[in-house]
Design a protein around this motif. Structure first.
Motif: not given
Length: 543
Positions: A297-307, A383-393, A406-411
């Protein structure tokens, strides 16, 4: 003209013969001409002096009266009818010789033109007339605001046109004059929220997308920035950038070879697919699904791994809005530079073509996520968005700062990576519930009217009933009217029916998927953080 000159000469002779101080001024004509304020009846003569006051001189002689009646009789002579009325009126106005008389002649015409102009401006279209018949309770808020604004402008215009007239008295239960005056003085309210800011013309530095379609598919699609000396080159011809600058988007431009290109501003989906890439991009169909899974939503803080190339960062930036924040980590320097460059290019092009600015709410950090635990201690992520080879680490690093629920979405690209992810969650004993594992598949379809080889529309063929024998009338029996029409139909009637325009529903359509489709791109995993209220109720973590 000659007749009017004769009349004026006769009047001058009569005036010289008369010793009375008053002069007879004839005012003749079949139509009423307001030559003076008092008004004159056509076909009669009024005795007045030069100041306009009625004369009180002695009565003229019988000879003079007969001459005046002959001049002012109003009957046309020698073929001079209605054509001589305007010269007579002009001569009479010169006889009057006052500016007020000329103003009185021009005032009725100006008033008539102003009334016609106001009637033309206030005319309603057929749709507006129908909308006026609807009750106000059934109208939407936008239509009500527009109608109130029009009523306010009408009151203001009527008050300006009637400066010297008092306001009419209100009827029973109506609005008082003071309130009407206040409504007329207030400016109309204009709704600017729905005003589109994408209607600006192309400018130098603007980002454009050129498309060339042949039949049912796009054969050419190219994105670039406009410049004053550039050209859009292709195998189908070239278009100078100067021809595009200053034009509105969404127009067809003809190339030097005669082909037509559609020039428009690219959407964010087009930009992500056509921008310069470092690693493989996350496709828009998967990014949109991830945004739905994370419920940003508007105003949330999200972290992304793998630009990566910056595609996910752009979609997250639009989702969180100006009050939100996106923190993007990338371990490789080249990928980090490409992501920042693409983000800056999109923001610069957006500011040129839109009134509002794109929010600068993404922080690109060239750092390994495993060493960023100290930097994220004071931050709570929605929320967290993970786009990397080994997201479990990376899950043990971002898990403590993810908010409860919160939700963590993995690609992930392969199903084996999904298995490794779930095994890592189990071994690390993280309170993450795997809710969904989905694969987004889009199928493009082709739907168009069926055509013959010559390009004409193919007619719809109705199934015909097989009849062994034609119905024959028995002795003393007649065929029904419908059967008579079918059996007795001639070739001329069939040819005349073929000339008609095909009605609605008579043209068949072809509907089939395209032979080329977008294949598998990624698996999307939705993980939700939970808190164990009772030890016996903890889920097993399987999806």
């Amino acid at each position: 003209m000659l007749q009017c000159a004769r009349r004026r000469l006769s009047l001058r002779v009569l005036g010289r013969e008369s010793r009375a101080p008053a002069a007879l001024v004839p005012q003749c004509g079949r139509r009423r001409a307001p030559l003076a304020r008092g008004g004159v009846v056509p076909g009669r003569c009024v005795a007045s002096d030069r100041s306009g006051a009625p004369g009180a001189g002695p009565l003229p002689s019988a000879r003079r009266l007969r001459a005046v009646r002959a001049l002012c009789s109003g009957s046309p002579r020698e073929g001079a009818g209605a054509e001589s009325e305007e010269p007579v009126a002009a001569a009479a106005s010169r006889v009057a010789g006052s500016p007020a008389a000329a103003a009185s002649l021009a005032a009725p015409g100006q008033a008539l033109r102003s009334r016609r102009r106001r009637a033309w401006e206030g005319a309603l279209s057929p749709l507006e007339r129908v909308s006026r018949l609807l009750p106000e309770a059934l109208l939407s808020e936008e239509i009500r605001d527009i109608r109130r604004a029009e009523q306010g402008e009408t009151r203001q215009g009527s008050s300006e046109s009637s400066d010297s007239h008092p306001l009419p008295l209100p009827a029973a239960g109506g609005t008082p004059p003071a309130q009407l005056q206040r409504d007329a003085d207030d400016p109309p309210v204009v709704d600017t929220q729905n005003t589109s800011s994408k209607d600006g013309t192309f400018q130098a530095g603007d980002l454009i997308l050129a498309e060339f379609r042949r039949k049912t598919y796009t054969e050419f699609k190219h994105m670039r920035n406009l410049s004053a000396v550039g050209k859009l080159n292709s195998n189908w011809g070239a278009i100078s950038h100067l021809e595009i600058i200053g034009k509105l988007p969404g127009q067809m431009f003809r190339t030097s070879s005669g082909f037509q290109f559609l020039i428009r501003r690219p959407a964010l989906e087009d930009f992500v697919v056509l921008m310069k890439r470092g690693p493989t991009i996350s496709y828009p169909k998967d990014i949109n699904a991830m945004l739905l899974l994370m419920d940003i939503n508007q105003g949330d803080t999200v972290v992304e791994t793998g630009s990566g190339s910056g595609g996910m960062s752009l979609f997250l930036s639009r989702a969180v809005g100006p009050r939100g924040r996106v923190i993007s980590y990338e371990i490789r320097k080249d990928h980090h530079a490409v992501a920042k460059k693409n983000y800056r290019r999109w923001r610069d092009a957006w500011e040129i073509g839109h009134a509002e600015e794109w929010p600068d709410n993404v922080d690109f950090i060239n750092k390994d996520i495993l060493t960023a635990a100290e930097d994220m201690k004071s931050i709570t992520f929605d929320a967290v968005a993970l786009d990397m080879l080994n997201p479990q680490i990376a899950l043990p690093v971002v898990y403590p700062n993810l908010k409860q629920g919160g939700v963590c979405a993995v690609y992930l690209a392969n199903i084996t990576q999904v298995i490794d992810l779930l095994e890592g969650i189990r071994t690390c004993n993280l309170s993450l519930l795997c809710e969904r594992i989905i694969e987004v598949a889009h199928k493009d379809w082709l739907v168009l009217p069926a055509k013959r080889k010559d390009g004409r529309l193919a007619p719809r063929v109705e199934p015909q009933q097989i009849v062994d024998e034609e119905p024959q009338p028995k002795e003393g029996e007649e065929l029904p009217i419908q059967d008579q029409a079918v059996v007795g139909e001639s070739d001329d009637v069939a040819e005349s029916l073929s000339d008609y325009v095909e009605p609605h529903g008579s043209v068949p359509y072809i509907a089939r998927p395209y032979p080329w489709q977008a294949g598998h791109t990624a698996f999307l995993i939705k993980l939700r953080k939970y808190k164990v209220a009772y030890p016996d109720t903890s889920p097993d973590g399987s999806c």
